[in-house]
Write a protein that holds these residues in place. Structure first.
Motif, short mmCIF file in Angstrom:
data_model
loop_
_atom_site.label_atom_id
_atom_site.label_comp_id
_atom_site.label_asym_id
_atom_site.label_seq_id
_atom_site.Cartn_x
_atom_site.Cartn_y
_atom_site.Cartn_z
N SER B 328 0.83 -1.21 0.00
CA SER B 328 0.00 0.00 0.00
C SER B 328 0.86 1.25 0.00
CB SER B 328 -0.92 0.02 1.23
OG SER B 328 -1.73 -1.12 1.23
N ILE B 329 1.98 1.20 0.73
CA ILE B 329 2.89 2.37 0.72
C ILE B 329 3.33 2.66 -0.71
CG2 ILE B 329 5.18 3.20 1.38
CD1 ILE B 329 4.93 1.82 3.99
N ARG B 330 3.73 1.61 -1.41
CA ARG B 330 4.20 1.79 -2.80
C ARG B 330 3.05 2.35 -3.65
NH1 ARG B 330 8.31 1.51 -0.06
NH2 ARG B 330 9.43 -0.44 0.19
N TRP B 331 1.87 1.82 -3.45
CA TRP B 331 0.70 2.29 -4.19
C TRP B 331 0.45 3.77 -3.90
CZ3 TRP B 331 -3.14 0.40 -7.52
CH2 TRP B 331 -4.28 1.20 -7.63
N ASN B 332 0.48 4.09 -2.60
CA ASN B 332 0.17 5.47 -2.22
C ASN B 332 1.19 6.45 -2.77
OD1 ASN B 332 -2.08 4.66 -0.80
ND2 ASN B 332 -0.90 4.30 1.07
N VAL B 333 2.44 6.02 -2.83
CA VAL B 333 3.46 6.91 -3.40
C VAL B 333 3.26 7.01 -4.91
CG1 VAL B 333 5.92 7.18 -3.88
CG2 VAL B 333 5.17 6.53 -1.60
N VAL B 334 3.29 5.89 -5.60
CA VAL B 334 3.33 5.90 -7.06
C VAL B 334 1.99 6.38 -7.64
CG1 VAL B 334 3.65 4.51 -9.13
CG2 VAL B 334 5.05 4.08 -7.12
N ILE B 335 0.92 5.73 -7.25
CA ILE B 335 -0.39 6.11 -7.81
C ILE B 335 -0.88 7.40 -7.16
CG2 ILE B 335 -2.77 5.37 -8.20
CD1 ILE B 335 -0.74 3.74 -9.76
N GLY B 336 -0.74 7.49 -5.85
CA GLY B 336 -1.20 8.69 -5.14
C GLY B 336 -0.59 9.96 -5.72
N GLY B 337 0.70 9.88 -6.06
CA GLY B 337 1.38 11.05 -6.59
C GLY B 337 0.87 11.47 -7.96
N GLN B 338 0.07 10.63 -8.57
CA GLN B 338 -0.44 10.98 -9.90
C GLN B 338 -1.94 11.24 -9.90
OE1 GLN B 338 1.56 8.37 -13.08
NE2 GLN B 338 1.68 7.12 -11.27
N LEU B 339 -2.55 11.13 -8.73
CA LEU B 339 -4.00 11.30 -8.69
C LEU B 339 -4.43 12.75 -8.56
CD1 LEU B 339 -5.19 8.25 -6.57
CD2 LEU B 339 -5.40 8.61 -9.02
N PHE B 340 -3.46 13.63 -8.30
CA PHE B 340 -3.84 15.04 -8.24
C PHE B 340 -3.10 15.78 -9.35
CE2 PHE B 340 -0.04 14.67 -5.77
CZ PHE B 340 0.66 15.84 -6.02
N SER B 341 -3.72 16.89 -9.80
CA SER B 341 -3.12 17.64 -10.89
C SER B 341 -1.98 18.50 -10.38
CB SER B 341 -4.18 18.53 -11.51
OG SER B 341 -3.58 19.48 -12.36
N LYS B 342 -0.97 18.68 -11.24
CA LYS B 342 0.11 19.57 -10.86
C LYS B 342 -0.34 21.03 -10.88
CE LYS B 342 3.26 16.48 -12.86
NZ LYS B 342 4.05 16.38 -14.07
#
Lengths: 242, 397, 271
Positions: B328-342
């Motif tokens: 989940s940590i890996r998911w939250n970093v990798v996917i989480g970091g792309q779920l919001f717009s820059k």
């Protein structure tokens, strides 16, 4: 030396030599010539075909129209904005002709009213503005001018008119507060309309002792909001009071 | 989708496969660091897991680059990363870090550790097996005492080099994310360190599970001293990991930069299950409490006295929970970091596809592949001596 | 930068570290031979510069340094630039691939900010919801900022994206491995992965037009002159004048990307 060392060394040597060979074979020729990239890539990018010829090309053959446009309100609107990409036409002028749009929907791309557009940019409400008439019937696209002097203020001040229409001041005419000399219509930037300069002007309706409808909000002119003129804080075209 | 995202952000760039990559390298680094405990720091209790840890690290390291390869737009050009690496690019260092770790650290250490056994197996076996072992020894068949002493000291030195290398391997993966200043969720100097400690947690937990399962399926008795020691180190690593993550979280909250509002929305909506429920509660808090209560390493006999059988089950469950948490940590970093717009003005969604090259099926396949490789490795290079007595300690290298 | 001395120097460095490295390797197989030396050497590939033209004949990239000025107060959101860009550069027609796009900002009286860019602005913008609550509203053209300190170039693992001598950030479509790291690294959302080519796509400032003395397609078709193209340094161009008479800003300046898209009359809410 232990037996292990030369054996392992041999394996590593083979691997390292293999890498060197691969490197000399596979790194592209122009890589590193200009920086850490393939210089030949620039040649590929530069070879990309053009679609838009550029207005300079158009001017060479269509000089009269180009000169007419260059002196008009559309002087910044280059040929390919309306006529579309014309590189193919330049390469083959007789066979391939650029578009000559006559529909309203091209003009309204720029000239339909939008509050997000800069104020002063000429905008119309496409629904009410001479419906179904082609724009070019009244406005020459290469030298657009209003055919007649605008009668209504809203012809130019669409944003204000739109806001005013839904505000508490909707029933007020522009002339209630502004005096617009006739010359303003012909030369809008040189001759400006007036704005109320005195607090007492607004006080006619909003002062505590004003003789106006009781539903109109009242203030004490002497204490309220000194030393400003009312419109320095309130926007009369859309006063905030509900 | 909610709010505004840049039009080009509609497509999520790094999918489930890239979640897998740091998860796998984390297991590699963690398993190796566990092996080094025995070898360099002389933690004798964990000796039964030494060879298993090495083989686990090797099996996972062999699979680690596959998800990367599968997600490339042009996998056939991947060799370029070795031939013309951009030295300014964190990702270009992949080639060097990986090659160094695989060839210089892991393979060499396994080789030195197994050389004597391989020579003996080559003598005992027949046919193809004999040749395989002979080739694997590279013809270095001298097993005189002097030669074996050299093996041992070489192995020790490689482990010494291997510890910083393992740090490098996973710290570098963290750096890939931590160095992206465009992304406030990733951009953090703590990222490599958090990755490192979560790697240790996941590696130790994995070896613990593997050790229990392999021992049970061979009908041997589980070495409780070893298991307790593993659990103790697991607890320590988890404490450090959790503290670092909490620090990162509090630091962000306290600094309350421009991005804080969108990150708050991210955690409250898109990442609630995977971050709060899976990562923090299930993957960290529950195992921490469980291990703290029963581990005899913290207080003699443990705060709760438990029979070994119960403790084994608690360890096993805790380790499995931890694996889920780390994934989940890996998911939250990798996917989480792309779920919001820059643009920091909106959130997007990610839908995992089932089939397809970046889908769930592929991910599960790649997740199982290391275990297949490990099975082959264990068959080829048994990490334990299968003597007749169930209690025999494995042969040391 | 002069090519030849640089190359010679690097060649010398290469043979040197090469032989030392190999000797060490053999002598001290188990030892910790430095990881840094081969890495440093390996990165600087130098093939002797033979026919490094890098552009069309008669064009000298070192004489130029390009940038774009954008006057937010002139943009009418007609999105002719977006259409022209897609036509000129074979950008996929589908809605989620743009080299340039138009954003509409609607800032409400309660400081809420609504931004939208339906199909990059090509399809027009729907009427603003609750127009009575609008404090100010305007359009902002966006594109690759052609940063002088480009994070996308920094992270490219193989050297498939680069900044030219005249300051334009380009992608080598024949070399890009499609790892998408550059897309992640761009703070402006200016890059995408081309759905058919599977490589990174982005604004090129219409580099194929620049070398022939033409302006980018978006600049050519902007009817209000909201986009101003030209030289960033020294030479007298429309951009130089634009930067003389306007207060210019760049997007996300705090990231130190040193963009070369200069905005005049930019609202603080734009990012």
């Amino acid at each position: 030396m232990p037996q292990q060392v030369p054996r392992l060394a041999a394996v590593f040597a083979v691997a390292v030599i293999g890498l060197f060979v691969a490197r000399s074979l596979l790194v592209p020729d122009t890589f590193g010539d200009l920086g850490h990239y393939r210089a030949a890539a620039i040649d590929t990018i530069v070879a990309h075909p053009k679609e838009y010829a550029g207005h300079q090309e158009c001017t060479m053959c269509h000089r009269p129209i180009a000169e007419q446009r260059a002196a008009s309100n559309h002087r910044g609107v280059r040929c390919e904005v309306c006529h579309g990409p014309a590189a193919a036409h330049v390469a083959n002028p007789l066979e391939i002709k650029p578009a000559v749009p006559r529909e309203r929907d091209l003009c309204v791309l720029c000239h339909a009213y939008s509050p997000s557009r800069p104020t002063g940019f000429p905008q119309i409400d496409s629904v009410t503005h001479n419906p179904r008439m082609p724009c070019a019937g009244c406005h020459e696209p290469h030298a657009p001018e209003p055919p007649v002097t605008p009668r209504e203020c809203s012809a130019c001040h669409g944003q204000i008119a739109n806001q005013l229409a839904v505000s508490h001041h909707a029933e007020l005419n522009c002339g209630t507060c502004h005096e617009a000399p006739k010359e303003h219509r012909d030369n809008p930037r040189a001759v400006r309309p007036t704005k109320p300069a005195e607090r007492s002007f607004c006080g006619t309706c909003h002062a505590a002792d004003a003789r106006s409808s009781e539903r109109i909000p009242r203030i004490d002119l002497r204490s309220h909001g000194q030393p400003y003129v009312c419109w320095q804080c309130h926007y009369p075209h859309y006063p905030e009071a509900r | 989708m909610q709010g505004y995202i840049y039009p080009n952000e509609f497509e999520l760039q790094w999918s489930l496969l890239i979640v897998l990559y740091p998860y796998l390298t984390g297991l590699v680094a963690g398993a190796f660091i566990l092996a080094s405990l025995e070898r360099v720091f002389n933690v004798k209790e964990v000796q039964p897991t030494y060879r298993l840890s090495l083989l686990t690290a090797l099996a996972f390291l062999l699979v680690a680059p596959l998800p990367l390869l599968a997600h490339l737009g042009h996998p056939e050009r991947s060799y370029e990363i070795f031939l013309t690496p951009n030295t300014n690019s964190a990702m270009a260092m992949f080639g060097f870090v990986y090659a160094w770790y695989l060839a210089v650290v892991l393979l060499l250490e396994v080789w030195f550790d197994y050389r004597k056994d391989m020579v003996l197996w080559a003598r005992e076996s027949r046919g193809v097996r004999r040749w395989i072992y002979y080739v694997l020894t590279l013809g270095a068949t001298d097993i005189s005492e002097k030669s074996l002493r050299f093996d041992d000291s070489a192995g020790r030195w490689i482990t010494v080099i291997g510890i910083p290398s393992a740090f490098l391997l996973h710290g570098y993966v963290g750096f890939i994310f931590g160095s992206i200043k465009a992304n406030p969720w990733w951009s953090s100097v703590l990222m490599p360190v958090v990755f490192l400690f979560s790697a240790m947690v996941s590696g130790i937990a994995l070896v613990l599970v593997l050790y229990m399962l392999t021992t049970m399926f061979r009908w041997r008795k589980i070495d409780m001293a070893c298991l307790d020691k593993l659990a103790q180190f697991l607890f320590y690593a988890l404490v450090v990991d959790f503290s670092l993550e909490a620090l990162d979280f509090i630091h962000r909250l306290y600094e309350s930069e421009e991005s804080i509002e969108i990150l708050r929305q991210l955690i409250e909506s898109r990442l609630f299950i995977s971050l709060i429920v899976l990562q923090v509660v299930m993957g960290t808090v529950i195992p921490l409490i469980a291990l703290a209560l029963v581990s005899p390493g913290l207080k003699k006999g443990g705060f709760l006295r438990t029979p070994p059988e119960l403790r084994q089950i608690i360890y096993l469950v805790a380790a499995v929970f931890i694996q889920i948490g780390i994934f989940s940590i890996r998911w939250n970093v990798v996917i989480g970091g792309q779920l919001f717009s820059k643009s920091l003005r909106g959130l997007t969604v990610y839908k995992v596809e089932l089939l397809g090259i970046e889908g769930l099926a592929m991910t599960i396949g790649l997740l199982l592949l290391p275990f297949v490789i490990l099975w082959v490795l264990v068959k080829l290079l048994p990490p334990w001596s299968d003597g007749p007595e169930p209690d025999t300690p494995p042969a040391s290298g | 930068m002069p090519e030849s001395p640089d190359t010679i120097e690097r060649d010398a460095e290469r043979t040197d570290s090469d032989s030392v490295d190999r000797r060490e390797f053999l002598r001290d197989l188990l030892g910790a031979c430095s990881a840094a030396a081969p890495v440093l050497w390996w990165g600087t590939v130098s093939v002797p510069a033979a026919a490094a033209q890098g552009a069309t004949a008669g064009y000298d990239p070192t004489e130029h340094r390009y940038g774009m000025g954008i006057d937010v107060r002139k943009c009418i959101g007609c999105a002719r630039c977006v259409v022209a860009c897609k036509t000129e550069n074979d950008v996929p027609e589908e809605p989620h691939f743009f080299n340039t796009w138009i954003e509409r900002y609607v800032i409400r009286r309660d400081h809420e900010v609504d931004v939208d860019s339906p199909n990059g602005g090509i399809d027009g913008f729907p009427p603003i919801a609750e127009p009575a609550t609008v404090r100010r509203t305007f359009f902002v053209p966006k594109l690759c900022n052609h940063c002088d300190n480009p994070p996308c170039v920094q992270v490219c693992p193989v050297g498939a994206t680069f900044i030219t001598k005249d300051g334009v950030v380009l992608v080598d479509e024949g070399y890009c491995i499609g790892c998408r790291y550059c897309v992640q690294a761009c703070p402006y959302g200016a890059r995408y992965i081309h759905p058919e080519k599977h490589v990174a796509g982005k604004c090129t400032f219409c580099y194929h037009r620049l070398v022939d003395g033409l302006v980018p397609a978006c600049v050519e078709v902007c009817p209000t002159g909201a986009r101003i193209f030209g030289e960033v340094e020294e030479r007298a161009t429309p951009l130089a004048r634009f930067m003389q008479f306007n207060d210019v800003q760049v997007l996300k300046g705090h990231l130190n990307t040193k963009p070369k898209a200069y905005y005049a009359n930019l609202d603080g809410e734009v990012r």
